[in-house]
Design an enzyme around this catalytic site. Structure first.
Site, short mmCIF file in Angstrom:
data_model
loop_
_atom_site.label_atom_id
_atom_site.label_comp_id
_atom_site.label_asym_id
_atom_site.label_seq_id
_atom_site.Cartn_x
_atom_site.Cartn_y
_atom_site.Cartn_z
N GLN A 278 -74.77 -39.57 -9.38
CA GLN A 278 -73.69 -39.84 -8.44
C GLN A 278 -74.10 -40.94 -7.46
O GLN A 278 -73.34 -41.87 -7.19
CB GLN A 278 -73.35 -38.55 -7.68
CG GLN A 278 -72.18 -38.69 -6.74
CD GLN A 278 -70.87 -38.95 -7.47
OE1 GLN A 278 -70.51 -38.20 -8.36
NE2 GLN A 278 -70.16 -40.01 -7.10
N ARG B 224 -68.53 -43.94 -12.61
CA ARG B 224 -69.54 -43.04 -13.22
C ARG B 224 -69.82 -43.49 -14.66
O ARG B 224 -70.96 -43.47 -15.11
CB ARG B 224 -69.04 -41.58 -13.22
CG ARG B 224 -69.00 -40.89 -11.87
CD ARG B 224 -70.38 -40.65 -11.27
NE ARG B 224 -71.24 -39.82 -12.10
CZ ARG B 224 -71.30 -38.50 -12.08
NH1 ARG B 224 -70.55 -37.82 -11.23
NH2 ARG B 224 -72.14 -37.84 -12.85
N HIS C 226 -78.33 -35.21 -6.80
CA HIS C 226 -77.33 -35.69 -7.76
C HIS C 226 -77.52 -37.20 -7.92
O HIS C 226 -76.69 -38.00 -7.48
CB HIS C 226 -75.93 -35.34 -7.24
CG HIS C 226 -74.85 -35.41 -8.27
ND1 HIS C 226 -75.08 -35.74 -9.60
CD2 HIS C 226 -73.50 -35.19 -8.17
CE1 HIS C 226 -73.93 -35.71 -10.27
NE2 HIS C 226 -72.97 -35.38 -9.43
N ARG D 180 -77.26 -30.20 -16.18
CA ARG D 180 -76.73 -29.81 -14.85
C ARG D 180 -77.17 -28.39 -14.61
O ARG D 180 -76.78 -27.48 -15.37
CB ARG D 180 -75.21 -29.95 -14.82
CG ARG D 180 -74.60 -29.27 -13.61
CD ARG D 180 -73.17 -29.67 -13.37
NE ARG D 180 -73.07 -31.04 -12.91
CZ ARG D 180 -71.98 -31.57 -12.35
NH1 ARG D 180 -70.89 -30.85 -12.21
NH2 ARG D 180 -71.98 -32.82 -11.95
N ASP E 171 -68.20 -34.91 1.14
CA ASP E 171 -68.28 -34.06 -0.06
C ASP E 171 -67.84 -32.66 0.35
O ASP E 171 -67.69 -32.37 1.56
CB ASP E 171 -69.74 -34.07 -0.59
CG ASP E 171 -69.92 -33.25 -1.87
OD1 ASP E 171 -68.91 -32.94 -2.54
OD2 ASP E 171 -71.08 -32.90 -2.19
N CYS F 296 -67.46 -37.85 -3.84
CA CYS F 296 -67.92 -37.77 -5.24
C CYS F 296 -66.92 -37.05 -6.13
O CYS F 296 -66.95 -37.22 -7.34
CB CYS F 296 -69.27 -37.08 -5.29
SG CYS F 296 -69.24 -35.41 -4.58
N1 CP Z 1 -68.92 -35.86 -9.05
C1 CP Z 1 -69.23 -35.05 -10.09
O1 CP Z 1 -70.39 -34.89 -10.46
O2 CP Z 1 -68.15 -34.50 -10.70
P1 CP Z 1 -68.20 -33.31 -11.78
O3 CP Z 1 -68.75 -32.11 -11.08
O4 CP Z 1 -66.80 -33.15 -12.23
O5 CP Z 1 -69.12 -33.75 -12.89
N1 NVA Z 2 -72.09 -30.95 -3.70
C1 NVA Z 2 -71.22 -30.67 -4.81
C2 NVA Z 2 -71.10 -31.86 -5.70
C3 NVA Z 2 -70.20 -31.68 -6.88
C4 NVA Z 2 -70.15 -32.89 -7.76
C5 NVA Z 2 -71.71 -29.46 -5.57
O1 NVA Z 2 -72.92 -29.36 -5.82
O2 NVA Z 2 -70.90 -28.60 -5.90
#
Ligand code: CP
Ligand code: NVA
Length: 311
Positions: free
Chosen positions: A138, A292, A135, A108, A223, A264
Site C-alpha cells: 500500500q 495498486r 502494509h 496477508r 484509514d 487506502c
Molecule cells: N487497501 C487494501 O489493501 O485493500 P484490500 O484490503 O481490499 O486488499
Molecule cells: N488498516 C486497515 C487497512 C486495510 C487495507 C486494516 O488493517 O484493516
C-alpha cells in the site's frame, strides 16, 4: 549504477532508498507500457504466484492476480479456511511446501511473525500483502500516487490523520523516509507510532493531537479506525477517534485549495471520512486504488521475473 536486487518485499524498512526509488520507477515504466503501448511484455511467462489470505481483500487480491496475468504469469488464491495458517499447518511448513510448487508467495496475515517465519523457511520470494504490523504494498502505491499527482516529492508534506499507529501509517512513515517526504501525524494520544517505528522510519515525524496540524498539508491521508483484527477494541476506538474525522471542515483547515485526500480503502464512510470528502474534488481515492495494479506489477516483475530496478 546497478541497484542491489531484493529477495523479498516484506517491509519498507528492509529497502534502501535506491531500491524503493527503483520500484517506483519500475512501476512508472510498467504503467506507461500498460496504458500507452498496448500491454506489458510477458516478463513473468511460466511464473506462478500463490496468494494466501487470512483476512478479506479486494484491492490486494485483484491487483496481484491481474498484475500476474498482465505480465504473462499465473496467480491463484488460497482462502483462510483452506490453509489454516498456524492452526492446520505452521507458516514454516506451508512455505516449505509452496516453495516446491510456485515461484513466489504473497500473504496477508494477522501476525507479522508469520511473514518473518515464511522468509526464514522458504526458498521463494515472500511478499507481505498486509500484516498487523505493516502494509508495504500500500505504501509503495501511495508514494507512487503522490509522485504522479504532484510531480515531485521534494518539500511536500503528508499529514496522516486518525489511527497513526496502524499498519498503513507505519508503512507510510517508512516510505516517507525513503524519499524525503515530510510527514506529520495528527492523532489522539494512544494512537501514535511506537518509538521502534519512529526509529525505523528514518524521518523526522511531527506528532500532534491538535487538528490544526493539518495546516499546510499537500496530502491528507486517513484509514479506518478499527483495522482487521482490532475489532475487540471497537468501542474504545469509536470514543477516541471521531474528532479526527476527515470532513469538509478539516480539509479546509489545511488552507491548501489543492490538497489531495487519500485513503487506502476500504473506507468506513461516515466514520474516518465523509462522503462529501471521499467523493469531492480533493479526493484521489480511486486513482490511488487503481495504482495498486502498477505498483504490484513492479514488485512482481522484479522479484519473480528478475527485471532490474532502474537507478
Ligand atoms: N487497501 C487494501 O489493501 O485493500 P484490500 O484490503 O481490499 O486488499
Ligand atoms: N488498516 C486497515 C487497512 C486495510 C487495507 C486494516 O488493517 O484493516
Amino acid at each position: 549504477m546497478i541497484v542491489k536486487p531484493l529477495s523479498h518485499f516484506t517491509g519498507i524498512d528492509i529497502l534502501t532508498s535506491e531500491q524503493f526509488w527503483g520500484l517506483l520507477k519500475l512501476a512508472r515504466q510498467l504503467k506507461d507500457e500498460w496504458t500507452q503501448c498496448g500491454g506489458n511484455r510477458p516478463v513473468l511467462a511460466g511464473k506462478s504466484l500463490a496468494m494466501l489470505f487470512e483476512k478479506p481483500s479486494l484491492r490486494t487480491r485483484v491487483s496481484f492476480e491481474m498484475g500476474m496475468r498482465h505480465l504473462g504469469g499465473y496467480a491463484f488464491y488460497l482462502s483462510p479456511a483452506e490453509i489454516g495458517l498456524g492452526t492446520r499447518e505452521s507458516p514454516a511448513d506451508v512455505i516449505r511446501v509452496l516453495s516446491g510448487y510456485v515461484d513466489g508467495v504473497m500473504a496477508r496475515v494477522f501476525d507479522h511473525r508469520s511473514i518473518e517465519e515464511m522468509v526464514e523457511w522458504g526458498s521463494v520470494p515472500v511478499i507481505n500483502g498486509l500484516s498487523d504490523f505493516s502494509h508495504p504494498c500500500q505504501a509503495l502505491t501511495d508514494v507512487f500516487t503522490i509522485w504522479e499527482q504532484l510531480g515531485t516529492l521534494e518539500d511536500r508534506t503528508l499529514v496522516y490523520v486518525g489511527d497513526g499507529a496502524n499498519n498503513v501509517a507505519t508503512s507510510l512513515l517508512m516510505a516517507a523516509g525513503k524519499v524525503g517526504l515530510n510527514v506529520r501525524i495528527v492523532a489522539p494520544r494512544g494512537y501514535i507510532p511506537s518509538a521502534e517505528v519512529l526509529t525505523a522510519a528514518e524521518v523526522e515525524v511531527e506528532i500532534t493531537d491538535d487538528l490544526n496540524g493539518v495546516r499546510g498539508a499537500d496530502v491528507l491521508y486517513t484509514d479506518v479506525w478499527v483495522s482487521m483484527g482490532d475489532e475487540d477494541e471497537r468501542e474504545e476506538r469509536m470514543e477516541d477517534l471521531p474528532p479526527y474525522q476527515v470532513n469538509t471542515e478539516l480539509v479546509q483547515r489545511s488552507e491548501n485549495e489543492e490538497v489531495l485526500v487519500m485513503h487506502c480503502l476500504p473506507a468506513h464512510r461516515g466514520e474516518e471520512i465523509t462522503d462529501a470528502v471521499a467523493d469531492g474534488s480533493s479526493s484521489r481515492l480511486f486513482p490511488q486504488a487503481h495504482n495498486r495494479l502498477h505498483a504490484q506489477k513492479a514488485v512482481l516483475a522484479h522479484l519473480l521475473g528478475g527485471v532490474e530496478l532502474p537507478s
